[in-house]
Each structure stands twice: as C-alpha cells, then as structure tokens.
Design a protein around this motif. Structure first.
Motif, PDB file in Angstrom:
ATOM      1  N   VAL A 187       0.849  -1.188   0.000  1.00  0.00           N
ATOM      2  CA  VAL A 187       0.000   0.000   0.000  1.00  0.00           C
ATOM      3  C   VAL A 187       0.888   1.243   0.000  1.00  0.00           C
ATOM      4  CG1 VAL A 187      -1.789   1.261   1.227  1.00  0.00           C
ATOM      5  CG2 VAL A 187      -1.800  -1.238   1.239  1.00  0.00           C
ATOM      6  N   GLY A 188       0.894   1.948  -1.137  1.00  0.00           N
ATOM      7  CA  GLY A 188       1.690   3.170  -1.252  1.00  0.00           C
ATOM      8  C   GLY A 188       2.931   2.946  -2.098  1.00  0.00           C
ATOM      9  N   GLU A 189       3.006   3.596  -3.248  1.00  0.00           N
ATOM     10  CA  GLU A 189       4.122   3.409  -4.181  1.00  0.00           C
ATOM     11  C   GLU A 189       5.452   3.833  -3.566  1.00  0.00           C
ATOM     12  OE1 GLU A 189       5.901   2.396  -7.826  1.00  0.00           O
ATOM     13  OE2 GLU A 189       3.765   2.223  -7.358  1.00  0.00           O
ATOM     14  N   LYS A 190       5.509   5.021  -2.969  1.00  0.00           N
ATOM     15  CA  LYS A 190       6.763   5.524  -2.414  1.00  0.00           C
ATOM     16  C   LYS A 190       7.114   4.803  -1.116  1.00  0.00           C
ATOM     17  CE  LYS A 190       5.907  10.189  -4.253  1.00  0.00           C
ATOM     18  NZ  LYS A 190       5.651  11.601  -3.866  1.00  0.00           N
ATOM     19  N   GLN A 191       6.129   4.679  -0.234  1.00  0.00           N
ATOM     20  CA  GLN A 191       6.377   4.116   1.088  1.00  0.00           C
ATOM     21  C   GLN A 191       6.914   2.690   1.019  1.00  0.00           C
ATOM     22  OE1 GLN A 191       6.324   5.245   4.148  1.00  0.00           O
ATOM     23  NE2 GLN A 191       6.606   3.240   5.111  1.00  0.00           N
ATOM     24  N   THR A 192       6.453   1.905   0.065  1.00  0.00           N
ATOM     25  CA  THR A 192       6.806   0.485   0.032  1.00  0.00           C
ATOM     26  C   THR A 192       7.958   0.173  -0.929  1.00  0.00           C
ATOM     27  OG1 THR A 192       5.125   0.045  -1.667  1.00  0.00           O
ATOM     28  CG2 THR A 192       4.458  -0.205   0.646  1.00  0.00           C
TER      29      THR A 192
END
Length: 543
Positions: free
Chosen positions: A485-490
């Motif tokens: 969940v979340g392109e940048k975060q993951t």
C-alpha cells in the motif's frame, strides 16, 4: 448587475466550500500528529506541491492577475467580472484532495478540537471580511479584486490558520491540561490502598497491559486503561473518569515520543510496580537513537516508588541492563532460556487455535498454558504478566486458567474468520520485530494462499529504509502474494522482495488501503489467509 451578483454568490459558495473542506483536512492532520507542530510542519514540508499549494492556487493567482489587467489596463470591468467569477468558481470547486469518504481514523470533535476549529475559522474569515469591506468601499466592479484576493488568501492559508490557532490557544490548552493533571494527582493521593502498575516498552505495551489485567483479575478488582491511552491526557482521563473506589489495581501504559515523557507521566501516576517489555526502533525519528530510547524507557524504574518490584524482559539486552537501575526486587522473564530468568517458557506450539506452552516459575513449578494469542512475542507478553502475578501472590495454575480466557487485542495479531477466509489482523503499531513475527505466523498456515497486505513501517528515522527492506526479504520466504500500500512508502519492501527472488507477478501495489481491499474482494477464494500488517494513519496515505 443582477448577473454580476449571482455570479459573485456562486463563486463565493464554491470557494467557501473548498476552503472549509481544506481547513478541516489540516485540522484532522494536526490531530493525527498529536497536536504537535513539529510533526505537522514536517508533513507540510514534504507535501508542499501536493496539498499545501495546489494547481487551483496557481489558477487563482492567474485569475487575480487577469482581473487586475481587465479592471485597470483594459478598462473593461463588466466583461472582466463576467469572465473571472465563473472561472473562479470552477478553479475552486474541487475539494477532492481534502475529502475522504472512508477515513481510517475520523476527525474527533473533542473539546480541544472545537476550540481549535473556532479560532482557525475566525482567522480564515479575516481576509475574506477585509476583502469584502474594501469591495464595499470601492463601490465599483473593480472592488471584486480585493474580495477575490481575500477568498484566495483564506483558502491558501488553511495550514497556517491551524498553526496560528494552536499557538494562540497554547496558554489556554496548557492551563486546561494542568487542571486535569492536578485533579488526577489529587484523586490518586486519596488512594494509598491502590496499586499502580506501569508498563512501558517500544512494543507490546498494550497487550501486556491487558494480559496483566486478565491475570490479576483472578484475585483483584483491576482497572486497565483502554486502548493506547498512554499520554498525559490519556492517563488523566482514566484516573479522573474511570477509577472507582472498588478498584484495587490500576494498570497504566506509559508511552514516549520525546525525551522526558516518562517523567511527565510519572508525575501524574507514580507506579508501585514497573514493567519494561522491549527497547526497539519505534519513534527513533523523535528520540534520535536507540540508546536514548533505552535511557528514557529505563527512567521508569527511577521515577517509580522506591523499593517496588520491577519486571524485565531478559531476552532484550537493553531491558535486562535496566536491572542496575532498580531499587527493589527484579523479576526476569525469558522465552529463550536466559540463565538468570525467574519465569521461562518452553515447548512452544502454534496452530489455528492459538499457542500452547509450558511455564516454569521461580520456585521450579510448571504449568501448561494455552492461549488464542499467536506468536512468540505474545508468549513473552504472557510471561511478563505471570511475573507481575507472582510478585503479587498469584499461583501459576491460577494464571494458566486466566490465560485461557485471553483474547487478542483488537488489530494486534487478531485471528478471525471472514466467511471461508482466515484473517490475521495486525494492523496497529507495527514494528520490525512484531512484523517479522507476524509474517512467520502467516507462513505456518497451509489451508490456502498466504497473502500479506502492508504499507510497511514509519517513524524509524534513518533506519526506515533498512528495516522495510529487511521486511521485504522476510516476506519473500513466507507468503504467496504481497499487496503493498503506497508506491513511495513500500519501495524498500519491493526491493527486498526482488532481491530475495520473489516473482514480480506476485507483487501488487495500490495507492491506498481501500483500493487493496477492493481488489481482494474479487481475488480471494476459500482457504486463503490474509495478514493485515500495519495500517498507517491518514497522513501517510498516498491515495
């Protein structure tokens, strides 16, 4: 002129609606950040172009420039107004970025939030009223220019109004909080018969708190603070509103995010017995180093009442070292057979029904425990509770019966069935140790496909990338599908998965949790097992 006034009303309504939604959004964010300006400002700095200054603001500046040119250079006030007002309504019609139909943690309209909302709304109204007064004084169509400028400033200044309101209300809030603290201290001073148990640690505080309450409930009337009430105001709320004369034991959770937090909490409720669960990298961003975290957690032993019992996790070297700071008897617990442990567990066995293990106490007596709680770390949590029970005179077999009644804390490795699908809900307070443990538990299920849904972990400071990368490599060994969940975060999780040889087609990335859940509705089949590992608050959602 009727047309002009109609257009002005429409433009004002659209602008006011968007400004209101925007102000609410930033108030919610400020609340999610614990009313702390530092965290709020950090979020704003990281999202200046996404949330603070939008394309609509650039359009608004362009329209103001166009209106100025039309009024003062072209000398065409009527047609300028007819063109600019509808364009203004269109530019400020959208509030989609500031509207969430499904908030994970909704805005709570507490008394504090109501005060903040009132002052922030008044601050936002100042530029609008100023622009309106200038427009009325002008008397001509070019008076719409300062009025539109006022609407623009009111909308753009949303984040600032929240910060200014918090600053203006600072003395009021501090006075109110001091009143709550004085009341709590007076109530506790009138209860010398009450035993206060303080629980701290980077992970497991809430679970250990409820375990202690359940085990001690065999003999005592126990009150445990609900949920994660581990802040000064949380403690005050429990003491002032929930403590009753019949309660004999009060179990409180002592949380930290900044140096000195433990001292502040102990000034409200000084523990008679202290428990330290773990020292880890949670809140590393605000504490600076793991050594600072250990020092702060260990200060509970110095601020508790002198001579009181201390319960420590001997498997954590930093926690075990805190024994030197204790002025009373020390109880050590271990699931790894630490030679100095007073309470140990052995023969751990996991399954869909929970966990079974054998506990040996300081006298050498043993009892078999069974619990619906999952994971090695929950066995450790139970041992910490058993040590508290032994320090307060309970027998091992009594506590074994009580442990069988334990139910998972909501959203903390909570096992449940959703039709033909098994769900392991570990959505709250993810940390590196707990996350890896939860993934290992998922890997032990063999009824169907094993699926993890996670946004990774935050607030780990400079170690955030490293820990999420390690989580990715760990996931690769235990799951069949990784939903991130979340392109940048993951990004570090994806990198860890790929380095471990996890197939790209078994990785799915979604912008938000709700999109991931929508996908699962059509993907899942009977027997599948889904682990929800961590659920970041709204301010981290990339949707």
């Amino acid at each position: 002129m009727i047309l002009i006034y109609v257009l002005a009303v429409v433009a004002t309504l659209f602008a006011a609606w968007r400004a209101g939604r925007r102000l609410r959004f930033f108030l919610h964010l400020f609340q999610l950040e614990g009313y702390k300006p530092a965290g709020y400002l950090k979020w704003l700095r990281e999202r200046l172009r996404d949330a603070v200054f939008r394309r609509s603001h650039a359009a608004g500046l362009g329209l103001l420039a166009l209106a100025g040119a039309g009024y003062h250079l072209l000398r065409a006030p009527f047609w300028t107004t007819v063109l600019v007002l509808p364009a203004w309504a269109v530019a400020f019609a959208s509030s989609r970025r500031y509207r969430r139909a499904r908030e994970k943690k909704p805005l709570a309209y507490t008394n504090r939030m109501k005060r903040l909302l009132g002052v922030a709304a008044l601050l936002a109204a100042v530029p609008v009223l100023t622009g309106l007064l200038l427009a009325l004084r002008s008397g001509g169509l070019d008076g719409f220019l300062p009025y539109l400028a006022g609407l623009f400033v009111a909308d753009l200044g949303g984040p600032l109004w929240v910060l200014l309101a918090a600053w203006l209300l600072g003395p009021v809030e501090r006075s109110i909080q001091e009143g709550f603290k004085r009341r709590a201290r007076r109530r506790l001073a009138r209860r010398p018969d009450l035993t206060i148990i303080g629980v701290t640690g980077s992970y497991g505080k809430t679970s250990v708190k409820f375990i202690i309450a359940e085990l001690l409930g065999w003999r005592y009337q126990v009150l445990a603070s609900p949920g994660s009430y581990n802040t000064p105001m949380g403690l005050c709320l429990v003491v002032n509103e929930r403590l009753r004369p019949e309660h004999q034991v009060l179990v409180l959770e002592y949380g930290i995010r900044h140096p000195g937090d433990i001292r502040e909490l102990c000034e409200i409720a000084r523990p008679d017995l202290a428990v330290v669960t773990t020292v880890g990298v949670a809140h590393l961003e605000t504490m600076g180093s793991i050594e600072n975290i250990a020092r702060e957690k260990g200060s509970l032993l110095e601020h508790m009442k002198p001579g009181g019992p201390v319960v420590l996790n001997a498997d954590d070297p930093r926690v075990a070292a805190m024994a030197a700071r204790a002025s009373g008897p020390v109880w050590r617990v271990s699931v790894e057979g630490h030679p100095e442990a007073d309470i140990i567990a052995r023969d751990l066995r996991y399954g869909p029904e929970g966990t079974t293990f054998v506990v040996r106490d300081e006298t050498g007596r043993e009892a078999t425990f069974h619990t619906r709680l999952l994971g090695k770390h929950n066995v450790l949590n139970i041992l910490l509770g058993v040590a508290v029970g032994r320090a307060m005179g309970l027998r091992l077999r009594q506590m074994a019966h009580a442990a069988a009644r334990l139910r998972p804390v909501e959203h903390r490795l909570q096992l449940r069935q959703e039709g033909p699908v098994t769900v392991i809900d570990d959505a709250f307070n993810s940390n590196p140790v707990g996350a890896r443990n939860a993934v290992e538990i998922l890997g032990q299920f063999n009824t169907g496909r094993r699926i993890i849904v996670t946004p990774g972990m935050v607030e780990l400071g400079e170690r955030q990338w490293e820990e999420n990368h390690r989580l990715g490599t760990h996931i690769a060994r235990h799951v069949d599908l990784a939903i991130l969940v979340g392109e940048k975060q993951t990004a570090p999780i994806r990198e860890g998965l790929r380095e471990a040889g996890f197939p790209d087609e078994q990785i799915r990335v979604f912008p938000g949790l709700f999109a991931a859940r929508d996908f699962l509705k059509t993907y899942l089949r009977p027997g599948d097992v889904v682990l929800y590992e961590n659920d970041l608050p709204d301010q981290y959602d990339e949707a």
